[in-house]
Design a protein around this motif. Structure first.
Motif, PDB file in Angstrom:
ATOM      1  N   MET A  75       0.952  -1.246  -0.037  1.00 11.98           N
ATOM      2  CA  MET A  75      -0.168   0.017  -0.031  1.00 11.98           C
ATOM      3  C   MET A  75       0.680   1.360   0.082  1.00 11.98           C
ATOM      4  N   GLU A  83       1.062   3.256  -3.391  1.00 12.12           N
ATOM      5  CA  GLU A  83      -0.024   4.048  -3.726  1.00 12.12           C
ATOM      6  C   GLU A  83      -0.006   5.238  -3.054  1.00 12.12           C
ATOM      7  N   TRP A  84       0.398   5.391  -1.960  1.00 10.91           N
ATOM      8  CA  TRP A  84       0.576   6.622  -1.116  1.00 10.91           C
ATOM      9  C   TRP A  84       1.704   7.557  -1.834  1.00 10.91           C
ATOM     10  N   PHE A  97     -10.839   5.769  -3.635  1.00 12.96           N
ATOM     11  CA  PHE A  97     -10.254   4.350  -3.344  1.00 12.96           C
ATOM     12  C   PHE A  97      -9.583   4.219  -2.252  1.00 12.96           C
ATOM     13  N   LEU A  98      -8.804   5.060  -1.930  1.00 15.08           N
ATOM     14  CA  LEU A  98      -7.795   5.289  -0.678  1.00 15.08           C
ATOM     15  C   LEU A  98      -8.503   5.479   0.277  1.00 15.08           C
ATOM     16  N   ASP A 141     -10.193   2.895   1.605  1.00 12.33           N
ATOM     17  CA  ASP A 141      -9.213   1.804   2.262  1.00 12.33           C
ATOM     18  C   ASP A 141      -9.102   2.212   3.812  1.00 12.33           C
ATOM     19  N   ILE A 142      -8.912   3.578   3.899  1.00 15.30           N
ATOM     20  CA  ILE A 142      -9.005   4.132   5.326  1.00 15.30           C
ATOM     21  C   ILE A 142     -10.106   3.740   5.965  1.00 15.30           C
ATOM     22  N   TYR A 143     -11.052   4.227   5.388  1.00 17.17           N
ATOM     23  CA  TYR A 143     -12.269   3.555   6.125  1.00 17.17           C
ATOM     24  C   TYR A 143     -12.439   2.125   6.486  1.00 17.17           C
ATOM     25  N   TRP A 144     -11.993   1.400   5.500  1.00 15.68           N
ATOM     26  CA  TRP A 144     -12.114  -0.172   6.109  1.00 15.68           C
ATOM     27  C   TRP A 144     -11.101  -0.295   6.968  1.00 15.68           C
ATOM     28  N   LYS A 145      -9.977   0.038   7.041  1.00 17.19           N
ATOM     29  CA  LYS A 145      -9.227  -0.090   7.929  1.00 17.19           C
ATOM     30  C   LYS A 145      -9.544   0.237   9.344  1.00 17.19           C
ATOM     31  N   SER A 202      -3.463   7.131   9.360  1.00 19.64           N
ATOM     32  CA  SER A 202      -4.851   7.248   8.728  1.00 19.64           C
ATOM     33  C   SER A 202      -4.883   8.955   8.290  1.00 19.64           C
ATOM     34  N   ASN A 242      -2.549  10.504   5.878  1.00 17.92           N
ATOM     35  CA  ASN A 242      -3.205   9.968   4.575  1.00 17.92           C
ATOM     36  C   ASN A 242      -4.372  10.674   4.126  1.00 17.92           C
TER      37      ASN A 242
END
Length: 131
Positions: free
Chosen positions: A1, A4-5, A54-55, A58-62, A90, A93
């Motif tokens: 990951m 991507e950042w 999308f990212l 991903d932050i929300y899922w984490k 988080s 990001n």
């Protein structure tokens, strides 16, 4: 990951540099060339918007699936430190996502304004020549 950042950071940096060259006074020759470069780069840079969404997901899922320490004594100090680092990453990001989206919107707006100003100045010069 992490890749991507890094890619998002480079995209935000490129947007900031282009925006800087478009808005600095005294660089008329560079600005004319930058307008064409920025106009051709705006469509590919539009891919930043879904990438940021999308990212953000991903932050929300984490955030939703992270382990929680409901009681103070249920987590070890290492787990607590890992949890705090995750929250800080988080937040960092999230700021990167917001800045990339803001810089794209500013770049799009400033480019359209600079093009409009150039068109109006050409129109004024044309009217002066007709008089």
């Amino acid at each position: 990951m992490a890749l991507e950042w890094v890619a998002l950071g480079y995209a935000a940096g490129a947007e900031a540099i282009m925006l800087l060259f478009l808005t600095l006074p005294g660089f008329d020759r560079i600005r004319r060339g930058m307008i064409s470069v920025v106009r051709s780069a705006l469509k590919p840079l539009l891919s930043v918007v879904p990438f940021c969404l999308f990212l953000l997901m991903d932050i929300y899922w984490k955030y939703e699936t992270r382990p929680t320490c409901e009681q103070e004594h249920s987590c070890t100090p290492t787990e607590h430190l890992r949890h705090q680092k995750s929250i800080i990453k988080s937040q960092r990001n999230g700021i990167l996502i917001a800045s990339a989206l803001l810089l794209y919107w500013l770049l799009f707006s400033v480019t359209s304004l600079v093009i409009r100003v150039d068109q109006l100045s050409q129109r004024i010069e044309k009217l002066k020549r007709q008089e």
